[in-house]
Design a protein around this motif. Structure first.
Motif, PDB file in Angstrom:
ATOM      1  N   LYS A  42      16.100 -44.956  -6.984  1.00 32.95           N
ATOM      2  CA  LYS A  42      17.548 -45.100  -7.169  1.00 32.95           C
ATOM      3  C   LYS A  42      18.126 -43.917  -7.938  1.00 32.95           C
ATOM      4  O   LYS A  42      19.321 -43.640  -7.875  1.00 32.95           O
ATOM      5  N   ALA A  96      13.003 -45.466   0.134  1.00 33.12           N
ATOM      6  CA  ALA A  96      14.444 -45.393   0.384  1.00 33.12           C
ATOM      7  C   ALA A  96      15.007 -46.773   0.691  1.00 33.12           C
ATOM      8  O   ALA A  96      16.095 -47.134   0.234  1.00 33.12           O
ATOM      9  N   SER A  99      15.192 -48.833  -2.508  1.00 29.22           N
ATOM     10  CA  SER A  99      16.223 -48.380  -3.445  1.00 29.22           C
ATOM     11  C   SER A  99      17.631 -48.721  -2.991  1.00 29.22           C
ATOM     12  O   SER A  99      18.547 -48.800  -3.804  1.00 29.22           O
ATOM     13  N   THR A 100      17.821 -48.950  -1.689  1.00 27.53           N
ATOM     14  CA  THR A 100      19.167 -49.203  -1.170  1.00 27.53           C
ATOM     15  C   THR A 100      19.360 -50.611  -0.621  1.00 27.53           C
ATOM     16  O   THR A 100      20.491 -51.034  -0.411  1.00 27.53           O
ATOM     17  N   PRO A 159      18.625 -50.151   5.426  1.00 23.78           N
ATOM     18  CA  PRO A 159      17.395 -50.519   4.717  1.00 23.78           C
ATOM     19  C   PRO A 159      16.396 -51.273   5.592  1.00 23.78           C
ATOM     20  O   PRO A 159      15.181 -51.044   5.497  1.00 23.78           O
TER      21      PRO A 159
END
Length: 291
Positions: A42, A96, A99-100, A159
């Protein structure tokens, strides 16, 4: 000697619990490192988190090689190269996604990679059991139930898509690592880490950046790298000291750890249908490992 082997004595009785404990510890390390890496992604580019943590694992493995586990002559290099490229892509996509997106959804979706070696095995002549096929169906259904409401609610599909990419990559790694380990596990792991480093070094050179990693980031990156490597080592020991099927099932429970940490520290909550989906996805993965 495995517990299923002929023989008597205390060793035959005690190996199974030790093997199960090691496999559970591997799940704990995998799930925790995934959660920590997702949090770090993040604030840092996922590629930087993967690249630097892979460097830590590579250094540790190089020490192991130098201390008495020399690299095998040939036969593992191609599998190490393939698993390194697949692993580099899979980890970047996974971090990724973590984190999203919602970790409680992303982790089970990525764990569907357990089905990839089964499908690749079919292509090379294997005959999976009925349990494995049923497990894949249940896992896919669970993924749809877990991720569908998020997409319908207007949350970005990215995501979930990244988690699917990660699943394919992780499954490819498992398949290639299995083939390479038949020659030399340490050599294949070492070559895999080296390949990943080359990939991310090339990305860093093209982008002319190392990801903005600072001194405060290093403890986390070291933990992620060592935890991932340690989980792999524990799982290998567990699978060789006890029943491979038991180790595979217990080792596949790592998303549960990530989900629990996300709920404890990020207060993630899912709808009832999503919780059912998560349980089904995990049950499917366990069935695949059993089959």
């Amino acid at each position: 000697m495995s517990p299923a082997s002929p023989g008597t004595g205390r060793h035959a009785v005690t190996v199974a619990p030790v093997s199960a404990l090691l496999a559970l510890c591997s799940s704990l390390l995998w799930g925790t490192s995934d959660f920590v890496a997702g949090l770090k992604s993040k604030t840092l580019p996922p590629a930087a988190v993967v690249g630097w943590s892979q460097l830590v694992g590579f250094v540790a493995l190089t020490v192991v090689v130098l201390l008495g586990n020399p690299l095998a002559g040939s036969g593992w290099q191609g599998w190490a190269l393939a698993s390194g490229v697949a692993g580099a892509v899979a980890l970047a996509a996974f971090y990724a996604a973590l984190s999203t997106g919602t970790m409680s959804v992303v982790a089970p979706v990525a764990s569907l990679g357990a089905a990839v070696p089964v499908l690749l095995g079919v292509a090379t002549g294997d005959s999976p059991s009925v349990i494995a096929w049923v497990g894949m169906g249940i896992a896919v259904l669970g993924t749809v139930l877990a991720s569908g409401p998020e997409i319908q609610a207007g949350l970005h599909v990215r995501p979930v898509a990244l988690a699917c990419v990660a699943a394919v990559g992780f499954g490819t790694v498992l398949f290639c690592m299995d083939r390479g380990a038949r020659v030399s596990l340490v050599s294949t792991l070492w070559g895999m880490r080296l390949t990943s480093l080359v990939v991310y070094a090339a990305v860093a050179a093209v982008r002319r950046t190392t990801g903005g990693v600072g001194r405060r980031d290093w403890p986390t990156l070291v933990f992620v790298g060592l935890a991932d490597l340690g989980a792999n080592a524990l799982f290998v020991v567990a699978s060789t000291q006890g029943l491979v099927s038991v180790a595979a099932v217990l080792g596949s429970l790592y998303p549960v750890v990530t989900i629990l940490l996300a709920r404890a520290f990020l207060a993630e909550r899912l709808r009832a249908i999503q919780n059912i989906g998560v349980v089904l996805a995990l049950a499917g993965v366990v069935a695949i490992a059993t089959g």
